[in-house]
Every structure is written in C-alpha cells, then in structure tokens.
Design a protein around this motif. Structure first.
Motif, PDB file in Angstrom:
ATOM      1  N   VAL A  40     -31.711  51.033 -58.134  1.00  0.00           N
ATOM      2  CA  VAL A  40     -32.532  52.247 -58.205  1.00  0.00           C
ATOM      3  C   VAL A  40     -32.134  53.082 -59.422  1.00  0.00           C
ATOM      4  O   VAL A  40     -32.982  53.592 -60.158  1.00  0.00           O
ATOM      5  CB  VAL A  40     -32.384  53.084 -56.915  1.00  0.00           C
ATOM      6  N   ASP A  41     -30.805  53.227 -59.639  1.00  0.00           N
ATOM      7  CA  ASP A  41     -30.332  53.978 -60.799  1.00  0.00           C
ATOM      8  C   ASP A  41     -30.804  53.347 -62.095  1.00  0.00           C
ATOM      9  O   ASP A  41     -31.145  54.043 -63.057  1.00  0.00           O
ATOM     10  CB  ASP A  41     -28.801  54.054 -60.800  1.00  0.00           C
ATOM     11  N   SER A  42     -30.831  52.014 -62.144  1.00  0.00           N
ATOM     12  CA  SER A  42     -31.272  51.313 -63.352  1.00  0.00           C
ATOM     13  C   SER A  42     -32.735  51.590 -63.633  1.00  0.00           C
ATOM     14  O   SER A  42     -33.138  51.805 -64.783  1.00  0.00           O
ATOM     15  CB  SER A  42     -31.046  49.804 -63.195  1.00  0.00           C
ATOM     16  N   LEU A  43     -33.551  51.580 -62.564  1.00  0.00           N
ATOM     17  CA  LEU A  43     -34.967  51.882 -62.749  1.00  0.00           C
ATOM     18  C   LEU A  43     -35.152  53.310 -63.251  1.00  0.00           C
ATOM     19  O   LEU A  43     -35.980  53.586 -64.124  1.00  0.00           O
ATOM     20  CB  LEU A  43     -35.718  51.711 -61.418  1.00  0.00           C
ATOM     21  N   THR A  48     -36.534  57.445 -67.379  1.00  0.00           N
ATOM     22  CA  THR A  48     -36.282  58.727 -68.021  1.00  0.00           C
ATOM     23  C   THR A  48     -35.238  58.668 -69.128  1.00  0.00           C
ATOM     24  O   THR A  48     -35.119  59.604 -69.904  1.00  0.00           O
ATOM     25  CB  THR A  48     -35.799  59.758 -66.979  1.00  0.00           C
ATOM     26  N   GLY A  49     -34.489  57.591 -69.161  1.00  0.00           N
ATOM     27  CA  GLY A  49     -33.405  57.525 -70.124  1.00  0.00           C
ATOM     28  C   GLY A  49     -32.165  58.252 -69.645  1.00  0.00           C
ATOM     29  O   GLY A  49     -31.151  58.277 -70.309  1.00  0.00           O
ATOM     30  N   LEU A  50     -32.230  58.859 -68.433  1.00  0.00           N
ATOM     31  CA  LEU A  50     -31.108  59.603 -67.879  1.00  0.00           C
ATOM     32  C   LEU A  50     -30.768  59.047 -66.509  1.00  0.00           C
ATOM     33  O   LEU A  50     -31.638  58.582 -65.782  1.00  0.00           O
ATOM     34  CB  LEU A  50     -31.457  61.092 -67.752  1.00  0.00           C
ATOM     35  N   TYR A 294     -26.555  65.295 -63.675  1.00  0.00           N
ATOM     36  CA  TYR A 294     -26.808  64.200 -64.615  1.00  0.00           C
ATOM     37  C   TYR A 294     -25.505  63.498 -64.935  1.00  0.00           C
ATOM     38  O   TYR A 294     -24.467  64.125 -65.152  1.00  0.00           O
ATOM     39  CB  TYR A 294     -27.467  64.735 -65.879  1.00  0.00           C
ATOM     40  N   ASP A 295     -25.571  62.165 -64.951  1.00  0.00           N
ATOM     41  CA  ASP A 295     -24.392  61.348 -65.205  1.00  0.00           C
ATOM     42  C   ASP A 295     -24.221  61.170 -66.707  1.00  0.00           C
ATOM     43  O   ASP A 295     -24.983  60.445 -67.340  1.00  0.00           O
ATOM     44  CB  ASP A 295     -24.553  59.991 -64.510  1.00  0.00           C
ATOM     45  N   THR A 296     -23.222  61.838 -67.259  1.00  0.00           N
ATOM     46  CA  THR A 296     -23.003  61.749 -68.701  1.00  0.00           C
ATOM     47  C   THR A 296     -22.242  60.498 -69.092  1.00  0.00           C
ATOM     48  O   THR A 296     -22.181  60.145 -70.269  1.00  0.00           O
ATOM     49  CB  THR A 296     -22.213  62.979 -69.199  1.00  0.00           C
TER      50      THR A 296
END
Length: 340
Positions: A40-43, A48-50, A294-296
C-alpha cells in the motif's frame, strides 16, 4: 582523489550493500499484513511521490497531518546530495508536504512542530504564504507546537496558526531582521594583503569584507532591513490579532521564554506536541481521525545510503549545526534568524 576519500567511499558502499541485503531479507520474512502495508505504501509513493507513517489509526476520511521543522530554515538547493546531504530540515521536501496537504481532500487538520532558530527571509515567507493558501482554500485548522526553540523565522512561519503551544522554557520571539558581514580590512593591512576589485557601479561591492562600509551604504542596507522588519511586524499582527503598534513594543529582537511569550500574546497555551494534538482533535471535531506524518526516510536504497553517511559524518553534531549557520552567513543576506 586522495586515498582517504577512496577509503570513505568504500566504507559507505559497503554499508549500502549490507543495508540493502538487510532490507531485502526483512521484506522476504515479513508477515502477510506487513507485506500488504508495504505494498500500500508503495502504491502511495507512486501516486504522490511521498510516503506516510501512521502515528494513530483512525478515520481515513478526515486525517491529521503532522509536519516538522527541525533546524535552520534554509534552501540549500541540494538537500539530498550523495555525500553532502543533511539530516533535519529540507526546504524543498517541506514545501512538497504542504502542497500535498493542499491537494489531499482527506486531510482535515495540520499539526506543525517547530524547533528552529529561524532562517532565510524568502524561505520563511514561502512557508507562511503556503500555509495561508491552505487555510484559505480548505479552511483547515493549523495548530503549532514549539520545541526548545522557535525563534525569528521559526516564529514567522508559526504566526498564521489557529493556536500555538510552547513549553515555559521554549525560547521564542526574536522578532526582527538581521544581515551580517565582516570587515577584515585592518587585518589585511597588517598581513600585507591588498584588494583588487573592479566594479560596474559604486555599490556593486556593498558589504565587501575588504573595506569599511560607507554611511551611504549603511543607509541603503538599513532601508532593506526596515522593509523586511515591517513585513515581520505585519505578519505577527495579523496572525496574533494584535495591532502593529502592540507588536512593535515587543519586537525589538529580544528572545522570550515561554512564560514571557504567553504574557505578551505570542503563544496561546503551555504544552507539548501531544497537548497540541489533543487540543486539535477536541476543538476541531477531529476525534478518531487518523494521524500521520510524512516519512522523510522513504525506505529506499538512496535513503539508506544517506542515513549511513549521516551516521558516519555525524550530521547532527553541534559542529555540523554551526557549519550550517556559517554557510547561511557566508554571503550577506536578509535573515529572520536568532543567534549568529
């Protein structure tokens, strides 16, 4: 390239390989639920690129985004360079986060955590303007939590917030503008160094470090400082619902602790991140909302590489932070910055 640099690159490359193998192994051994979440995170990243990290599970239709400004507010232009990237605040990434909030209809509130001595006039204005745009277009509530310091530009970007929380020990305020340069002309004379400057106009080398400033030059630069100061005063007055005269009484550049800031109307309440979040949820009818940040780090090989480099060179050391500030002052420019 000398031997030491080759050795350093070799060490970093080895860490990259080990980190990559570790990540691949952990992915292969992940449970079905973990794999599904990763997918899901990959999608989301492709869309969004984020990527996002969920802090509290909850309603996906009304979510709270948590943002962080940690460090000097400056646009380095290349925050993710291979060997010279810095941990902490990335201006380009932060602006991307704000734009994502503006475009994401599921986001119903924002909590901004600020721990910064301030920074560039332009960068601070960009953040403040984007926050105002978000509040206007989406009528989103924005709450702010101060860390150990939220001074000058750190306060500038926070002024539009609906509510500001700070610790009694937080250093804040420092409302004003500064521009600094150095005059090494007397030292140059002592060591026998002369300056050869060819310029197209009288003021092309204004604030040159090889000669004293003239009275006319000081007047020119002071007029710029005064204009930026007037803008700062206006921003605080509008954000804190004060008159400009009231702001000018307390905006002489001095720093305040949290108690003094509250007495002067610069913050609303004492508290930390969890207190600001609880107030946002309760006062803005957002109980049960999903809370995320947001995961930096991203989790990519590039980010693993960057993290490994940061650990090697000690990016978070006091020396590194001092170097950051020195780089900001290298070329004289207008700053909303506390300290030097």
């Amino acid at each position: 390239m000398n031997a030491k640099r080759w050795i350093a690159i070799g060490i970093v490359a080895a860490l990259l390989v080990v980190s990559g193998i570790t990540k691949i192994t952990s992915t292969l051994l992940a449970t079905d639920d973990e794999y599904e979440m990763s997918w899901v995170d990959s999608l989301m990243a492709e869309d969004t690129g984020l990527t996002e990290m969920v802090l509290e599970e909850g309603n996906l239709d009304k979510r709270i985004a948590v943002l962080h400004i940690d460090g000097a507010i400056q646009d380095t232009g290349s925050s993710d360079s291979l060997l010279g990237g810095s941990e902490g605040y990335s201006h380009s990434a932060f602006m991307d986060f704000l734009e994502d909030i503006r475009e994401d209809d599921s986001i119903a509130g924002v909590l901004l955590n600020v721990n910064s001595p301030g920074g560039g006039v332009v960068e601070s204005a960009q953040i403040r303007d984007k926050i105002l745009q978000i509040k206007k277009e989406k009528t989103l509530p924005v709450y702010v939590s101060f860390g150990s310091m939220a001074a000058s530009g750190g306060y500038y970007v926070s002024a539009p917030a609906d509510k500001i929380y700070a610790s009694p020990e937080t250093l804040t305020g420092s409302i004003g503008v500064i521009m600094q340069g150095y005059d090494f002309s007397e030292l140059m004379k002592k060591v026998g160094i002369s300056d050869n400057t060819i310029k197209s106009g009288e003021f092309k080398d204004i604030m040159s470090s090889s000669r004293p400033m003239t009275a006319e030059e000081k007047a020119i630069m002071q007029s710029m400082i005064d204009d930026s100061y007037a803008q700062f005063v206006k921003v605080v007055a509008e954000g804190r619902h004060m008159t400009e005269a009231e702001v000018r009484k307390i905006a002489d550049g001095r720093i305040y602790d949290g108690r003094q800031a509250k007495a002067n109307g610069l913050i609303d309440a004492f508290g930390y991140q969890e207190d600001a979040l609880n107030a946002l949820e309760k006062e803005q009818d957002l109980k049960g909302a999903q809370v995320f940040e947001y995961d930096t780090s991203g989790g990519s090989l590039a980010s693993i590489f960057s993290t490994s480099v940061s650990q090697i060179v000690g990016q978070k050391s006091e020396a590194h932070q001092a170097l950051q500030l020195m780089n900001m002052m290298e070329a004289p420019r207008l700053m909303y910055l506390y300290g030097k």
